[in-house]
Design a protein around this motif. Structure first.
Motif, mmCIF file in Angstrom:
data_model
loop_
_atom_site.group_PDB
_atom_site.id
_atom_site.type_symbol
_atom_site.label_atom_id
_atom_site.label_comp_id
_atom_site.label_asym_id
_atom_site.label_seq_id
_atom_site.Cartn_x
_atom_site.Cartn_y
_atom_site.Cartn_z
ATOM 1 N N ILE A 18 0.862 -1.180 0.000
ATOM 2 C CA ILE A 18 0.000 0.000 0.000
ATOM 3 C C ILE A 18 0.902 1.235 0.000
ATOM 4 C CG2 ILE A 18 -1.701 1.315 1.346
ATOM 5 C CD1 ILE A 18 -2.807 -1.179 -0.016
ATOM 6 N N GLY A 19 0.582 2.188 -0.814
ATOM 7 C CA GLY A 19 1.388 3.395 -0.939
ATOM 8 C C GLY A 19 2.374 3.339 -2.094
ATOM 9 N N GLN A 20 2.497 2.181 -2.729
ATOM 10 C CA GLN A 20 3.410 2.041 -3.855
ATOM 11 C C GLN A 20 2.686 2.153 -5.189
ATOM 12 O OE1 GLN A 20 5.843 -1.485 -3.495
ATOM 13 N NE2 GLN A 20 6.112 -1.165 -1.307
ATOM 14 N N GLY A 21 1.401 2.442 -5.165
ATOM 15 C CA GLY A 21 0.629 2.629 -6.381
ATOM 16 C C GLY A 21 -0.226 1.431 -6.728
ATOM 17 N N PHE A 22 -1.176 1.674 -7.624
ATOM 18 C CA PHE A 22 -2.117 0.636 -8.033
ATOM 19 C C PHE A 22 -1.414 -0.537 -8.701
ATOM 20 C CE2 PHE A 22 -5.427 -0.983 -11.037
ATOM 21 C CZ PHE A 22 -6.291 -1.474 -10.073
ATOM 22 N N GLY A 23 -0.364 -0.254 -9.451
ATOM 23 C CA GLY A 23 0.380 -1.325 -10.116
ATOM 24 C C GLY A 23 0.977 -2.325 -9.135
ATOM 25 N N ARG A 45 -7.857 -3.433 -16.042
ATOM 26 C CA ARG A 45 -7.873 -3.097 -14.613
ATOM 27 C C ARG A 45 -7.504 -1.630 -14.399
ATOM 28 N NH1 ARG A 45 -8.216 -7.773 -11.649
ATOM 29 N NH2 ARG A 45 -7.314 -9.615 -12.621
ATOM 30 N N VAL A 46 -6.460 -1.187 -15.088
ATOM 31 C CA VAL A 46 -6.021 0.204 -14.945
ATOM 32 C C VAL A 46 -7.105 1.153 -15.449
ATOM 33 C CG1 VAL A 46 -4.327 1.916 -15.704
ATOM 34 C CG2 VAL A 46 -3.581 -0.382 -15.013
ATOM 35 N N GLN A 47 -7.743 0.808 -16.550
ATOM 36 C CA GLN A 47 -8.812 1.640 -17.096
ATOM 37 C C GLN A 47 -9.982 1.742 -16.118
ATOM 38 O OE1 GLN A 47 -10.360 0.359 -20.884
ATOM 39 N NE2 GLN A 47 -11.750 2.088 -21.041
ATOM 40 N N TYR A 48 -10.414 0.615 -15.553
ATOM 41 C CA TYR A 48 -11.506 0.640 -14.569
ATOM 42 C C TYR A 48 -11.121 1.476 -13.358
ATOM 43 C CZ TYR A 48 -13.921 -3.150 -17.021
ATOM 44 O OH TYR A 48 -14.576 -3.908 -17.940
ATOM 45 N N TYR A 49 -9.900 1.285 -12.876
ATOM 46 C CA TYR A 49 -9.431 2.019 -11.699
ATOM 47 C C TYR A 49 -9.440 3.526 -11.950
ATOM 48 C CZ TYR A 49 -6.301 3.683 -8.036
ATOM 49 O OH TYR A 49 -5.752 4.363 -6.986
ATOM 50 N N THR A 50 -8.920 3.949 -13.096
ATOM 51 C CA THR A 50 -8.892 5.385 -13.384
ATOM 52 C C THR A 50 -10.306 5.940 -13.579
ATOM 53 O OG1 THR A 50 -8.451 4.952 -15.733
ATOM 54 C CG2 THR A 50 -6.544 5.402 -14.321
ATOM 55 N N GLN A 51 -11.209 5.150 -14.131
ATOM 56 C CA GLN A 51 -12.606 5.588 -14.259
ATOM 57 C C GLN A 51 -13.243 5.768 -12.887
ATOM 58 O OE1 GLN A 51 -14.423 2.596 -16.725
ATOM 59 N NE2 GLN A 51 -13.800 3.579 -18.629
ATOM 60 N N CYS A 53 -11.712 6.341 -10.040
ATOM 61 C CA CYS A 53 -11.086 7.506 -9.405
ATOM 62 C C CYS A 53 -11.694 8.796 -9.942
ATOM 63 C CB CYS A 53 -9.580 7.507 -9.642
ATOM 64 S SG CYS A 53 -8.694 6.266 -8.688
ATOM 65 N N SER A 54 -11.918 8.851 -11.237
ATOM 66 C CA SER A 54 -12.527 10.031 -11.855
ATOM 67 C C SER A 54 -13.933 10.260 -11.315
ATOM 68 C CB SER A 54 -12.556 9.873 -13.374
ATOM 69 O OG SER A 54 -13.196 10.964 -13.982
ATOM 70 N N GLN A 55 -14.709 9.200 -11.216
ATOM 71 C CA GLN A 55 -16.077 9.320 -10.703
ATOM 72 C C GLN A 55 -16.103 9.775 -9.246
ATOM 73 O OE1 GLN A 55 -17.717 5.444 -11.454
ATOM 74 N NE2 GLN A 55 -17.902 5.793 -13.655
ATOM 75 N N LEU A 56 -15.092 9.376 -8.484
ATOM 76 C CA LEU A 56 -15.024 9.751 -7.074
ATOM 77 C C LEU A 56 -14.317 11.088 -6.853
ATOM 78 C CD1 LEU A 56 -14.154 6.251 -5.608
ATOM 79 C CD2 LEU A 56 -16.347 7.455 -5.438
ATOM 80 N N GLY A 57 -13.746 11.639 -7.917
ATOM 81 C CA GLY A 57 -13.068 12.924 -7.826
ATOM 82 C C GLY A 57 -11.724 12.864 -7.119
ATOM 83 N N VAL A 58 -11.033 11.727 -7.241
ATOM 84 C CA VAL A 58 -9.712 11.588 -6.632
ATOM 85 C C VAL A 58 -8.691 11.303 -7.726
ATOM 86 C CG1 VAL A 58 -10.609 10.788 -4.420
ATOM 87 C CG2 VAL A 58 -10.023 9.128 -6.166
ATOM 88 N N THR A 59 -7.445 11.609 -7.454
ATOM 89 C CA THR A 59 -6.400 11.327 -8.429
ATOM 90 C C THR A 59 -5.940 9.885 -8.283
ATOM 91 O OG1 THR A 59 -4.681 12.107 -6.926
ATOM 92 C CG2 THR A 59 -5.585 13.712 -8.472
ATOM 93 N N PRO A 60 -5.682 9.204 -9.390
ATOM 94 C CA PRO A 60 -5.276 7.795 -9.304
ATOM 95 C C PRO A 60 -3.850 7.589 -8.826
ATOM 96 C CG PRO A 60 -5.397 8.504 -11.585
ATOM 97 C CD PRO A 60 -5.903 9.641 -10.760
#
Length: 66
Positions: A18-23, A45-51, A53-60
């Motif tokens: 945790i803290g090292q990024g989604f990858g 997976r990366v596409q879903y995650y970024t979507q 994050c966008s919907q929640l208004g947070v940076t990925p």
């Protein structure tokens, strides 16, 4: 029992990255995919995650892919 199993797996395999990024979490959970096993799945997976994050208004964040 299934919740305990999931919690055990999380604490023993994922919690440390945790803290090292989604990858890093992708690699911890599905390492075989990260080693060329299925690049299309990683991309999805990366596409879903970024979507999400966008919907929640947070940076990925950084390190999105393994």
């Amino acid at each position: 029992m299934s919740f305990q199993t999931a919690l055990w797996f999380w604490m023993n395999n994922v919690h440390a990255v945790i803290g090292q990024g989604f990858g890093a979490t992708i690699r911890a959970i599905n390492g075989i995919e990260c080693d060329g096993g299925n690049p299309g799945t990683i991309s999805a997976r990366v596409q879903y995650y970024t979507q999400y994050c966008s919907q929640l208004g947070v940076t990925p964040g950084d390190n999105l892919s393994c």
